[in-house]
Enzyme design. Sequence first.
Site, PDB file in Angstrom:
ATOM      1  N   CYS A  38       6.180  -5.178   0.632  1.00  0.00           N
ATOM      2  CA  CYS A  38       6.494  -4.012  -0.297  1.00  0.00           C
ATOM      3  C   CYS A  38       6.244  -2.872   0.885  1.00  0.00           C
ATOM      4  CB  CYS A  38       5.511  -3.854  -1.497  1.00  0.00           C
ATOM      5  SG  CYS A  38       5.966  -2.710  -2.461  1.00  0.00           S
ATOM      6  N   ARG A  50      12.836   3.710  -0.909  1.00  0.00           N
ATOM      7  CA  ARG A  50      11.418   3.484  -1.385  1.00  0.00           C
ATOM      8  C   ARG A  50      11.481   3.874  -2.855  1.00  0.00           C
ATOM      9  NH1 ARG A  50       7.925   7.577   1.516  1.00  0.00           N
ATOM     10  NH2 ARG A  50       6.043   6.300   0.545  1.00  0.00           N
ATOM     11  N   HIS A  90       4.668  -8.537  -4.740  1.00  0.00           N
ATOM     12  CA  HIS A  90       3.541  -8.799  -4.328  1.00  0.00           C
ATOM     13  C   HIS A  90       2.988 -10.235  -4.549  1.00  0.00           C
ATOM     14  CE1 HIS A  90       1.874  -4.735  -3.234  1.00  0.00           C
ATOM     15  NE2 HIS A  90       2.933  -4.117  -3.969  1.00  0.00           N
ATOM     16  N   GLY A 148       0.918  -1.294  -0.183  1.00  0.00           N
ATOM     17  CA  GLY A 148      -0.157  -0.072   0.007  1.00  0.00           C
ATOM     18  C   GLY A 148       0.965   1.243   0.105  1.00  0.00           C
ATOM     19  N   GLU A 149       0.679   2.073   0.876  1.00  0.00           N
ATOM     20  CA  GLU A 149       1.310   3.248   1.185  1.00  0.00           C
ATOM     21  C   GLU A 149       1.868   3.335   2.398  1.00  0.00           C
ATOM     22  OE1 GLU A 149       2.190   4.817  -1.809  1.00  0.00           O
ATOM     23  OE2 GLU A 149       3.589   5.818  -0.653  1.00  0.00           O
ATOM     24  N   SER A 150       3.308   3.095   2.810  1.00  0.00           N
ATOM     25  CA  SER A 150       3.767   3.105   4.059  1.00  0.00           C
ATOM     26  C   SER A 150       3.538   4.532   4.835  1.00  0.00           C
ATOM     27  CB  SER A 150       5.277   2.574   4.071  1.00  0.00           C
ATOM     28  OG  SER A 150       5.874   3.677   3.236  1.00  0.00           O
ATOM     29  N   ILE A 164       5.364  -3.153  -7.652  1.00  0.00           N
ATOM     30  CA  ILE A 164       4.448  -1.973  -7.916  1.00  0.00           C
ATOM     31  C   ILE A 164       5.278  -0.812  -7.236  1.00  0.00           C
ATOM     32  CG2 ILE A 164       2.151  -1.098  -7.573  1.00  0.00           C
ATOM     33  CD1 ILE A 164       1.181  -3.680  -7.728  1.00  0.00           C
ATOM     34  N   ARG A 165       5.678   0.124  -7.792  1.00  0.00           N
ATOM     35  CA  ARG A 165       6.654   1.254  -6.946  1.00  0.00           C
ATOM     36  C   ARG A 165       7.288   0.463  -5.904  1.00  0.00           C
ATOM     37  NH1 ARG A 165       4.717   5.688  -4.906  1.00  0.00           N
ATOM     38  NH2 ARG A 165       2.830   4.843  -4.233  1.00  0.00           N
ATOM     39  N   GLU A 170       0.585 -11.526  -3.472  1.00  0.00           N
ATOM     40  CA  GLU A 170      -0.665 -11.969  -3.439  1.00  0.00           C
ATOM     41  C   GLU A 170      -1.356 -11.455  -4.590  1.00  0.00           C
ATOM     42  OE1 GLU A 170       0.913  -9.507  -2.321  1.00  0.00           O
ATOM     43  OE2 GLU A 170      -0.016  -7.764  -2.458  1.00  0.00           O
TER      44      GLU A 170
HETATM   45  N1  GLN Z   1       5.878   2.949  -2.780  1.00  0.00           N
HETATM   46  C1  GLN Z   1       5.230   2.479  -1.549  1.00  0.00           C
HETATM   47  C2  GLN Z   1       5.797   3.032  -0.309  1.00  0.00           C
HETATM   48  O1  GLN Z   1       6.663   3.494  -0.220  1.00  0.00           O
HETATM   49  C3  GLN Z   1       5.202   0.770  -1.551  1.00  0.00           C
HETATM   50  C4  GLN Z   1       4.426   0.471  -2.825  1.00  0.00           C
HETATM   51  C5  GLN Z   1       3.584  -0.965  -2.550  1.00  0.00           C
HETATM   52  O2  GLN Z   1       3.290  -1.310  -1.450  1.00  0.00           O
HETATM   53  N2  GLN Z   1       3.397  -1.438  -3.709  1.00  0.00           N
HETATM   54  O3  GLN Z   1       5.022   2.891   0.760  1.00  0.00           O
END
Ligand code: GLN
Length: 193
Positions: free
Chosen positions: A78, A104, A171, A46-48, A135-136, A173
């Site tokens: 991630c 990140r 990921h 997700g987004e940390s 993903i990113r 999942e």
């Molecule tokens: N870029 C996100 C972060 O810094 C991580 C991306 C992800 O969980 N797919 O939290």
Amino acid sequence: MQVGVLALQGDWLAHGVMLTPLGVEVLPVRTAAALERADALVVPGGESTAMLRLMEPERLDDLIAERIRTGMPVLGICAGLILLASHVEPDQPSLGLLDVDVVRNAYGRQIHSTIVPIEVDDELGEPGSMEAVFIRAPRITRQGSDVKTLGRSGEEAVLVRQGRVVGATFHPELTSDGRVHRMFCELAEGGDG
Ligand code: GLN
């Protein structure tokens, strides 16, 4: 066994889809009370930064750290791996329970989202190639001597384990390959080992 999935933000639901067929009970974790009932925990992608904020009201960050320190197995995916790391760049708070440094969004736009084959270790049951969705993704730039690499993309560690703390920069999942979740459940069921 009850496997908690931190369900504050990110793609937590997809982990339930992977875990349920493995015969464990899946428990969404949003509160300290739910965390207490979990025998193991998945911290999803997700987004940390958003997750750090959302953990504050129930002090879930401190409570998760305490549970991990006292032996609860955890799988950080991630953003989840970023939250567990010792050090994060650009600088942000982290739990420091997995002895790795991460950067990140390290692959920038070209690996915004990509699927590449990685090589996994025999701890995954079936060693060899695995499709991995990035993903990113963060990049692991340092790992301590207790941190074992279980998956590699070229020279880079993308799946690591330190005792009962597992982290992936991709990921698992989001594919139908259940090897990472199976390995994690076996690790969690294996008691103190
Ligand atoms: N870029 C996100 C972060 O810094 C991580 C991306 C992800 O969980 N797919 O939290």
